[in-house]
Scaffold this active site. Sequence first.
Site, PDB file in Angstrom:
ATOM      1  CG  ASP A  45      34.538  44.074  34.612  1.00 37.09           C
ATOM      2  OD1 ASP A  45      35.024  43.353  33.731  1.00 37.09           O
ATOM      3  OD2 ASP A  45      33.516  43.768  35.267  1.00 37.09           O
ATOM      4  CG  ASP A  65      30.957  43.593  39.563  1.00 34.82           C
ATOM      5  OD1 ASP A  65      31.702  43.160  38.663  1.00 34.82           O
ATOM      6  OD2 ASP A  65      29.716  43.488  39.542  1.00 34.82           O
TER       7      ASP A  65
END
Length: 839
Positions: A321, A565
């Site tokens: 990501d 995250d």
Amino acid sequence: MTVAGDNGAAVPGLDIGHARDGLSTAEVRERTAAGRINSVPTATSRSVGEIVQANVFTLFNGVVGGCFILLLVLGQWRDALFGLSAISNSLIGIIQEYRAKRSLDQLAILHAARSTVVRNGARETISSEELVPDDLVVLNAGDQVTADLMLLDGNPLEVDESLLTGESEPVPKQGGAVLLSGSLILAGSGRAKVLRVGPDTFAYGLAAEARRFSLVTSEIRRGLEKVFAVITWLLLPTALLLTNAQMQEQGGWAGAMGSGRWVPAAVGSVAGIMAMIPLGLLLMSSVAFAVGGLRLARQKVLIQELAAVEVLARVDVLCLDKTGTLSSGSMVFDAVHHAGTVPAPGWQQALEWFGSNADSSSTAAAIGKAFPAPVPPQEQDSVPFSSARKWSSVTFAPGSAAAGTWILGAPDAVLNGRGCEAAHASAATLAATGLRTLALVYLDGPLPRDAAGAGIPPDLVPVMLLTFRESIRRDAASTLDYFRRQGVTVKIISGDDPRTVGALARRVGFVTGAACDARRLPDDTVELEETVEANSLFGSVTPSQKRDLIEALRRRGHTVAMTGDGVNDVLALKEADLGIAMDSASPATKAVARLVLLDGRFERLPAVVDEGRRAISNIERVSLVFLSKTVYATIISVVSGILLLAFPFLPRQLSALDGLTIGLPSFFLALQPGGQRYAPGFLRRSLAFAVPAGICAALCVLAVSGYAQTWGGYSEESAQSAATLTLGLVAAWILVMTSRPLSPTKVLILAGMYAGLVLLFTVPVAQDFFRVDWPPPALLILSTAVAAAGCVAIELVGRFTRRPSLRGHKGGLGPLTLEAATREGEGGTAGQRDGPAST
């Protein structure tokens, strides 16, 4: 008043309008003293009792213990050395795993889930275990619900209850709804009152099971368990067959029992039984896993399940990501750009409102710094941000300076109406420069009631474009380069605009084509698999699409690791073979990840992958030695039983050989630097070498022992010494084969092994204790010649089983053979190894 729970039943005695200042210190102290705290098992490792039980109370240890006691009772304590070896192996396993447990538990305590509560009228952050009934909890997007709560505020929340129900679709929650322990807050913010804590919660034990120590998912351990099951079935019939042969060798059952010769017969039987048991093999795998977890802990990496060490070694696709991984996760406000001819009045007040809730996201925090508001404007209505919708909104009452509805979101989500073409083009131009771009649009009036679900109306007025900068991690480029060299395919999957994703990827040296727009991904599963295989960059990806992409990769046979995250990464992290959370991750993200990078350093990942490869490569190497020993011991025992031959060894002689050629070397080899990515097929590869190598060793021993016992007319002691010398030389060469490629450390280990064999036959104390001596010259020549022939045969077996595999593996390396699994990276650093680029 009462509130209906999720199951429809009323929850009595709950006042939605309870004090806004929360509990007082005295009330908290009273509930804590009564034991009404949110304490639940959250161990990240096995308890001390479980560690001892796993390393001591096993079937094979029971057999070893029984044989050990039998020999002590018979006064044959010299032949009971294997018992001490088994005890020391168990102690080593217990100590190593306990050290890993202590380190992991300490890290788990330091990074345990925390909750924000209101007590005595002020906010404070406490450990979730300190929650008590009636506590007032502040909830924001990304929080994990760790106790059963009742939502008090009127603001709606989007909640992921998939950890409880398995359904991944977000569930809307309004004021008065019950939030169950284990839920994840995906969007919105509010306050909730604690209903139930600890064992009384609906999901009691869920967190403990999610983080529980486990090795059962390991292919390595499953393969070893299959081997142990076969040995278990062979053990009893082989023991009976061998015992009968030893008794017949001593003059038959009646003669042996009457003359006392049954004692050496029992000793020979015990020797054969003990030789079949691969003592220490399962222990060495446990030690390798535990040491891997300990080493990672020292590098600020929390492993929440030690079996993840094996997954590390098998990873061939790494999905990143962008935010928080390649970038630092911090967002810095850049500028505002006019999106319309005349900006609608009140846009600054609207931005002040969006920036007033800095807890909701880093973007809101950046807006808050650029447009500070001592007193945030009072809204009439609002819709919280959702990663699925990609926008949030606020409505101000008529007559206020910013009257109307303001919507802030991704340009592609909010600039779809008539008259938005120019603003959309401007946003695309800004996004192509690598800046994160949001659009602020205006609606004269309130939003329709179904806008949150059905979508925003088309008659919106573009007002402003906001751009933000992300800081790139300094280690991102070198880390990506490492994975390319290691044959690990890297894919960047982000919810940001594809142009932004592409620009950032180019900044970190990720040379590839344009990013794939996830809004155009095919619905057909086969086409989706082909798309995700062919592309490395994906933008505008929703949380559910991230999960779909991970599933597609896994269906293609890949072992996938995913880093993230944000809460929008939770679904993908759960679906990946290995979820890796950054230190900045939300509690929800950390809860479902197998690994947490506690210091948030992306550059840790190469060391993490190397540690997994080291552990599994060494376990496979060690298994070859143990399984070879099991094969030749079983063959020698069965043939001796069928042909009614005396077993060629005393237990003490086998103990000496095991210690020199297997036990001590294997322990050190299990801790050596590792090699390339692990490929499935551990048991097949191991047996492909161990079975023919074991057959070669068994034939050599049977040839020398059979000649010495039957035709040579040599004494029992000479025959046993010759068999010991032959097996020692052949078993040593098996270890040489499995240790390749050699390094200075391995050469030192092997030299120590050969020195030990020489000392065994030359030091008087060792000769006397182990009852070995140099065989007579003719038998010595025969033993060394047969052993040399056996070594040559094993060399040929090794070369045949180490031929490069002809079957490739798309996107990475092909299945690894014995040599390929250990060929490169011996003792080197991650950056020194080369491999095929696959991104």
